[in-house]
Each structure stands twice: as C-alpha cells, then as structure tokens.
Design an enzyme around this catalytic site. Sequence first.
Site, PDB file in Angstrom:
ATOM      1  N   TYR A 109       0.854  -1.197   0.000  1.00 54.39           N
ATOM      2  CA  TYR A 109       0.000   0.000   0.000  1.00 54.39           C
ATOM      3  C   TYR A 109       0.885   1.241   0.000  1.00 54.39           C
ATOM      4  CZ  TYR A 109      -3.079   3.746   1.549  1.00 54.39           C
ATOM      5  OH  TYR A 109      -3.761   4.937   1.633  1.00 54.39           O
ATOM      6  N   GLU A 197      -3.796   7.496  -3.817  1.00 59.18           N
ATOM      7  CA  GLU A 197      -3.784   6.211  -3.116  1.00 59.18           C
ATOM      8  C   GLU A 197      -3.537   5.089  -4.113  1.00 59.18           C
ATOM      9  OE1 GLU A 197      -6.314   4.566   0.533  1.00 59.18           O
ATOM     10  OE2 GLU A 197      -7.490   4.607  -1.317  1.00 59.18           O
TER      11      GLU A 197
END
Length: 386
Positions: A109, A197
């Site tokens: 991530y 993101e």
Amino acid sequence: MNIHEYQAKEILRNYNVAVPRGKVAFTVEEAVRNARELDSHVFVVKAQIHAGGRGKGGGVKLAKSVEEVKKMSDDMLGMNLVTHQTGPEGKEVKRLLIEEGINIARELYLGIVLDRSVSKLVIMASTEGGVEIEKVAAEKPEAIIKEYIDPQIGLQSFQARKIAFGLGLSGEQIKNAVHFISSLYKAFVESDASLAEINPLVVTAEGQVLALDAKMNFDDSALFRHPHILEMRDQHEEDPLEIEASQYKLNYIKLDGNVGCMVNGAGLAMATMDIIKLAGGMPANFLDVGGGANVETVRNGFKIILSDSNVKAILINIFGGIVRCDRVAQGIIEATQSVEIKVPMVIRLAGTNAEEAAELLKNSQMNFEVAQTLEEAAQKVVQVLN
C-alpha cells in the site's frame, strides 16, 4: 474532485509512474478491441465507478482470452455495482478499464495525503496491500509507515529509500520503488491533488514496482490551473444535489440522515454534525453557506436541503463573525417567503448583532424553535423529530 481509476493512471503515466498497460472502453466492441491490442495472455476487466471495493462486488474479473473479455464486458457494462462505498443503491457501470494481467509477487500500500494537524504532506506505506488502510490503522497500526515531507524542501531521496526499506524491498526493487515514490510525489504536487492512493502497489515476479490500482482526488479550488483534469469530471458519478449546490457556490455533501444542516464555516459544520449525532440524531447533509451568507445564499441552501426527501427537520447554526447575525436573520426571513418549508426548524445565531437578529426572528411570524447554544440546538432538533 474525484476521477476514475483509468484517468488517474493516465496522469501518473505522464509523470513516469509505472502502471499496467490498459485502455478505457465504453462498449463491448471497444473492450474487445482493447484486449486484442494489449496482446496479453491474461486480461483484467475493471468496472470504473467512483467507489472502492469493486472486486468484492463483482466489478473486477480476470479473463484468459479475448472471448472471456467480451462476455465479462457484456455482463459488466450497465450492471448496478454495489460496494461498501456505494451504499445499497449501488452505481451503474458505464465504462470499463481493460488491462494486461500482471505477475504479482507482493501487494503493498502507498498513499499521499495532507496531514492538517502538522500542515505537511505525509506518505503512508504498508505491507498490507489490497486492504482498506482504515482497517489496517484500526487493527495493525504498527504496519503503517509514515514519512512527513517538509514543504520547503520537498521529498528527499533518503525518505523514498526509507519507505522502500520499510516495505521490505531489496535489490532492483528498491531502485524501482524510489523512482515510483518520487514520481508519484511529483504528480501529486504538480496536479494539486488532495489524495493519491495506490492500493495495491505491487511488486512483480520480475522486480517491477507498479500501481495495480490508483485513486486520485483534487483540490476543487485549484482546478482552474488544470483544465485537462477538470475535463475528466464525470457528473454521472456525483449526487445531483451536490452538482446543483456547486452551481450556487455552496459546499454541500449529501448524507444518510434526516436533519438538514445549514451552517457557515466548514469547521462549525463538522462540529454541528457531531453534536447532532451525540444528541441522538443523524445529519442529512454537510452544508457550508460561507462567510458571506445573504438572502440568495440562504434561499438556495433551503432549496438544496429540502430537495432531499429524507429531511424531516432543519437546524440552522450561524456564527456571526465576518457576517452579521441580523443580516443572516433577514436572509432567513426573506428566503422562507419564497421557499415553502413544511418541516420543523431550529435556529441558533451567535456573534455580531445576535440580539438584533433574535428580535427580527421574533417579529417575523415564522414557525421555528430558537436555541442559545449548539448543544441546545441539537437537542431541540432531535426532539421535534419525535
């Protein structure tokens, strides 16, 4: 402003951020043509809506042939995709992203956002890729790496390397990750993004580091500098009331409750919604009418709030700092003369000329409740619902 995944990847590609090869399709025929051009052994068919959790809802599928791409695209286009972010009503899929399949070794991530508490951008990374970062923060906060960026000097190479090492990368992967992080940061800053993101950020079996998924949001106030990004706006993905409110220069976000809120100032609006919930109610919206509230602003605010059939009561909470309370009160009185309000209303005005405002409202013959404090206002608006 939000954009689709394929649009975010177009922007990232322009900044040399590694992303899979892929192309958007609006029809089944386009999807098939895109798959043939990719000439891959495996394809990914991805529904393009402004919501996360698409895979769990059936909006991301692997195809092992062009024929499978055709069938999946036919099934997916026009479907009502329901995820944890769309709500039970879901969203209609009107476009697809057809991508090449990737040989994934690890899922990570990576995200960039502004931390307002320290007025700095923060890069967040985690080895827990493919999982909502909120869930990771709640269950395994130690798995999140944070690197704050000094706005005067920007991201430094050692910070990018620190993140790469923290993710457990090695060898060629570190070099690729440093390039990826530096390029993503540049894209974020130069496009006036408010969020970037990458979830998941993947490491391939060949050592590549690339964005398997990408989400980008942008500062609405900076879009005049980026007309090419503004052109990416998809109003079909936005709430009609929010679109109408933006035309009136109102900051409005529709929520799921039944208490309509009209407030001046974003911070006060957030506090008002919190107090309503503490009192046992549910806010129906976030509505910031700004510091210069006048008759036209209040009238348009009422129109937007009352267009939501879920609204059963209205709470007006205005602090007279820049704007005088008596001016707001006069605006409320005049606005109610042209907008029919059939639901109970609670008004709390505090600050400059609050006493004059109270007198105006008292003599207006309007049907409303008056509150002196925010807590009292919230309690009263919940009471009138019962």
